[in-house]
Design a protein around this motif. Structure first.
Motif, PDB file in Angstrom:
ATOM      1  N   ILE A 125       0.640  -1.370   0.023  1.00  0.00           N
ATOM      2  CA  ILE A 125       0.133   0.145  -0.105  1.00  0.00           C
ATOM      3  C   ILE A 125       0.864   1.275  -0.012  1.00  0.00           C
ATOM      4  O   ILE A 125       0.795   2.306  -0.781  1.00  0.00           O
ATOM      5  N   MET A 126       1.969   1.313   1.112  1.00  0.00           N
ATOM      6  CA  MET A 126       2.822   2.450   1.119  1.00  0.00           C
ATOM      7  C   MET A 126       3.553   2.687  -0.286  1.00  0.00           C
ATOM      8  O   MET A 126       3.565   3.849  -0.794  1.00  0.00           O
ATOM      9  N   GLU A 127       3.801   1.642  -0.921  1.00  0.00           N
ATOM     10  CA  GLU A 127       4.694   1.831  -2.213  1.00  0.00           C
ATOM     11  C   GLU A 127       4.117   2.253  -3.151  1.00  0.00           C
ATOM     12  O   GLU A 127       4.470   2.968  -4.049  1.00  0.00           O
ATOM     13  N   SER A 128       2.865   1.647  -3.335  1.00  0.00           N
ATOM     14  CA  SER A 128       1.492   2.105  -4.568  1.00  0.00           C
ATOM     15  C   SER A 128       1.393   3.530  -4.513  1.00  0.00           C
ATOM     16  O   SER A 128       1.463   4.141  -5.369  1.00  0.00           O
ATOM     17  N   ILE A 129       0.986   3.949  -3.163  1.00  0.00           N
ATOM     18  CA  ILE A 129       0.625   5.361  -3.178  1.00  0.00           C
ATOM     19  C   ILE A 129       1.683   6.453  -3.170  1.00  0.00           C
ATOM     20  O   ILE A 129       1.654   7.189  -4.069  1.00  0.00           O
ATOM     21  N   GLN A 130       2.973   6.001  -3.040  1.00  0.00           N
ATOM     22  CA  GLN A 130       4.349   6.888  -2.821  1.00  0.00           C
ATOM     23  C   GLN A 130       4.652   6.822  -4.581  1.00  0.00           C
ATOM     24  O   GLN A 130       4.944   7.799  -5.055  1.00  0.00           O
ATOM     25  N   ARG A 131       4.555   5.779  -5.167  1.00  0.00           N
ATOM     26  CA  ARG A 131       4.674   5.597  -6.419  1.00  0.00           C
ATOM     27  C   ARG A 131       3.780   6.428  -7.539  1.00  0.00           C
ATOM     28  O   ARG A 131       4.299   6.894  -8.608  1.00  0.00           O
ATOM     29  N   ALA A 132       2.778   6.753  -7.111  1.00  0.00           N
ATOM     30  CA  ALA A 132       1.701   7.107  -7.828  1.00  0.00           C
ATOM     31  C   ALA A 132       1.896   8.592  -8.320  1.00  0.00           C
ATOM     32  O   ALA A 132       1.549   9.103  -9.314  1.00  0.00           O
TER      33      ALA A 132
END
Length: 289
Positions: A107-114
């Motif tokens: 979740i954290m990686e996906s949001i930061q990568r967005a």
């Protein structure tokens, strides 16, 4: 399998005799798990006997804790930047499912990568593991659970993680009614996380059975996704439900509407005293293109 292997303050020490031996910070707990159908290995028996607390299941349902030493009413553990309160409850749980750490990192990686503002809806949100993870990564979060005590616990976890300045709305409500209201209001979300129960009963006597109701619920959730959704994460603990079945459900709902990528599998926890892995439910991840 998605294995939550990056814990420092949680440890699944051993499995045997229908139970698991776990370390939560400095506290060692012994709790039942029906999947563990092999005996405790004699060489590890001393570790089991030294547990600080032991949950005994009753033949009549429920159970009770036997405390071998005085424990604090609750204590803190940490996973990366995320902090949580742990407390032995009357139903054997501790307020946290450690296998979900594999999802928190994603979740954290996906949001930061967005690279854009993300508004996330956490449904059946419990004590807020995914809420804390999403807020830590910078998302605006709406946290919904029907249990007032769990919502309060989630608020405290957000504060404990130093995230009280983030935009997090905590809502105590029936999840299905909330989603229908959001649909009527025209509110939209870039990401949805859900952890639906196998079986539940609403305040008006409504019944929920995951095998019957998950497909139409996912269909309804499509109507509150934004024009460019980032992801949808579905967790399931229903015995016998296959990751392939969850993949099929997501293909017939999210996949048909948006395309994107679907990944499903089991969650697991590694065992310290052996090379065993404890399966701990299944997940389905849909990611937008």
């Amino acid at each position: 399998m998605f294995i939550a292997k990056d814990w420092e303050q949680y440890e699944l020490i051993d499995l045997g005799g229908g139970e698991k031996l776990e370390r939560w910070g400095d506290v060692v707990l012994r709790r039942p798990d029906p999947q563990i159908i092999w005996p405790i290995q004699p060489r590890n028996r001393k570790r089991w006997d030294a547990a600080d607390a032991h949950y005994h299941r009753s033949n009549a349902g429920g159970g009770h804790w036997e405390f071998r030493k005085q424990l604090p009413e609750r204590w803190k553990i940490q996973y990366g930047p995320l902090h949580f309160y742990i407390k032995p409850t009357n139903f054997k749980h501790t307020g946290l499912f450690p296998e979900q750490a594999a999802n928190w990192s994603w979740i954290m990686e996906s949001i930061q990568r967005a690279g854009r503002p993300i508004k996330l809806l956490n449904l059946f949100a419990y004590t807020g593991g995914a809420t804390v993870a999403a807020a830590s990564a910078g998302a605006e979060v709406v946290h919904v659970d029907a249990a007032k005590g769990m919502v309060q616990w989630a608020k405290e976890n957000v504060q404990l993680s130093g995230l009280q300045h983030r935009t997090v709305r905590f809502i105590t409500d029936d999840v299905f009614k909330f989603v229908m209201r959001e649909q009527r209001r025209g509110n939209r979300y870039d990401a949805i996380v859900m952890d639906p129960p196998s079986y539940g009963r609403g305040p008006g006597g409504e019944t929920w059975k995951l095998e019957k109701d998950l497909y139409p619920f996912l269909q309804t959730c499509l109507s509150i996704l934004s024009d460019k959704p980032l992801f949808v994460l579905v967790n399931a603990y229903t015995t016998g439900l296959s990751p392939v079945v969850l993949s099929n459900l997501m293909k017939l709902t999210l996949g048909q509407r948006y395309g994107g990528r679907i990944t499903t599998g089991e969650l697991g926890l590694p065992v310290t005293l052996s090379d065993l892995v404890l399966p701990a439910g299944i997940l389905g991840r849909w990611e937008g293109q």
